[in-house]
Write a protein that holds these residues in place. Structure first.
Motif, PDB file in Angstrom:
ATOM      1  N   PRO A   4       1.095  -1.096   0.082  1.00  0.00           N
ATOM      2  CA  PRO A   4       0.115  -0.127   0.061  1.00  0.00           C
ATOM      3  C   PRO A   4       0.818   1.287   0.090  1.00  0.00           C
ATOM      4  CG  PRO A   4      -0.273  -1.179   2.068  1.00  0.00           C
ATOM      5  CD  PRO A   4       0.632  -2.138   1.373  1.00  0.00           C
ATOM      6  N   GLY A  54       0.000   8.096   1.017  1.00  0.00           N
ATOM      7  CA  GLY A  54      -0.353   9.210   0.448  1.00  0.00           C
ATOM      8  C   GLY A  54       0.144  10.401   0.890  1.00  0.00           C
ATOM      9  N   LYS A  89      -1.955   3.281  -8.509  1.00  0.00           N
ATOM     10  CA  LYS A  89      -2.116   2.745  -7.129  1.00  0.00           C
ATOM     11  C   LYS A  89      -1.523   4.177  -6.154  1.00  0.00           C
ATOM     12  CE  LYS A  89       1.025   0.773  -5.288  1.00  0.00           C
ATOM     13  NZ  LYS A  89       2.107  -0.449  -4.789  1.00  0.00           N
ATOM     14  N   SER A  96      -4.222   6.730  -4.150  1.00  0.00           N
ATOM     15  CA  SER A  96      -3.705   7.031  -2.904  1.00  0.00           C
ATOM     16  C   SER A  96      -3.770   8.255  -2.253  1.00  0.00           C
ATOM     17  CB  SER A  96      -2.759   6.102  -2.357  1.00  0.00           C
ATOM     18  OG  SER A  96      -2.335   6.313  -1.018  1.00  0.00           O
ATOM     19  N   GLU A 117     -10.898   6.635  -4.849  1.00  0.00           N
ATOM     20  CA  GLU A 117     -11.191   5.160  -4.585  1.00  0.00           C
ATOM     21  C   GLU A 117     -12.079   4.706  -5.960  1.00  0.00           C
ATOM     22  OE1 GLU A 117      -9.812   3.211  -2.564  1.00  0.00           O
ATOM     23  OE2 GLU A 117      -8.543   4.774  -1.743  1.00  0.00           O
TER      24      GLU A 117
END
Length: 255
Positions: free
Chosen positions: A114, A117, A223, A227, A232
């Motif tokens: 992940p 951000g 991705k 982020s 989303e």
């Protein structure tokens, strides 16, 4: 002989006599006496001012005459010294953070990791510039002088993706942030261009490898964008234009 004496007398003829010499001597002596008496009278009338030592102590003066005492407290509390000590390091002022560069690189190399951000919003161009130079260098080692195409397509691609993201996102994004993300995600393409140095990619294996690298780069870039911009559910919409951009770099690498 008489003519010579008469010539000397005529040549040195002058009105200056011994009496004039004595008179000038007397005038200089009188001037010296007058000037000396005036100096003596002035020295007698001049008296130095007396400053009580209590006054000096009340003023806080602890040095000597013509020798001022050094105040170390002034230098220790000087604002210039404090500002110099509190200045940030040079790399921080330039916006270069090796820890964040390493985290962004790991995020690109591991598509399943992940993305943070807060870090991805930083305008860090040190890594993207390095990866662009590496891509151009590996292409040069493979016999392809494509530095101009690399920089040109990077600039045009950054402007296009920046316009698209500002239309799709409500918060907006800076052009530097877009360039930073697209530049970091160029790292897998550098791996493909490195492989092109040792063997040819013009075949089934090279084509499949190029497609995998394009998907890798576009997936990592999309991705990071969703982020950083809180978009989303829009990853595929962002991944498609990114795939088109990285497909151009793959064409340079393969052909």
């Amino acid at each position: 002989m008489s003519n010579l004496e008469q010539f000397d007398g005529d040549f040195y003829q002058s009105n200056y006599t011994l009496d004039n010499q004595e008179q000038s001597y007397n005038d200089s002596t009188a001037f010296e006496n007058l000037y000396g008496s005036r100096i003596q009278q002035a020295s007698e009338h001049f008296q130095p001012a007396f400053v009580p030592p209590e006054m000096l102590m009340s003023l806080g003066y602890t040095g000597q005459i013509f020798q001022p005492a050094s105040n170390m407290d002034y230098y220790s509390h000087s604002p210039y010294i404090d500002n110099f000590d509190e200045e940030p390091p040079l790399l921080k002022e330039l916006g270069i953070n090796f820890d964040h560069i390493w985290q962004k690189t790991l995020t690109v190399l591991n598509p399943l990791k992940p993305a943070d951000g807060s870090i991805m919003k930083e305008t860090d161009l040190a890594g993207p510039i390095l990866f662009c130079i590496l891509l151009g260098t590996t292409l040069l080692l493979a016999g392809k002088v494509q530095f101009g195409y690399v920089y040109g397509m990077s600039a045009i691609g950054c402007l296009g993706i920046h316009t698209l993201l500002n239309l799709m996102s409500s918060s907006g994004v800076s052009c530097g942030c877009v360039a930073s993300v697209l530049g970091y995600c160029l790292l897998p393409m550098v791996v493909l261009s490195t492989c092109a140095i040792f063997f040819s990619l013009q075949g089934t294996t090279g084509t499949m490898s190029a497609l995998v690298i394009i998907g890798w780069c576009s997936f990592s870039a999309s991705k990071i964008f969703i982020s950083a911009l809180d978009m989303e559910g829009q990853q595929l919409l962002i991944a498609y234009p990114c795939a088109l951009l990285y497909g151009l770099f793959a064409l340079l690498t393969v052909f």
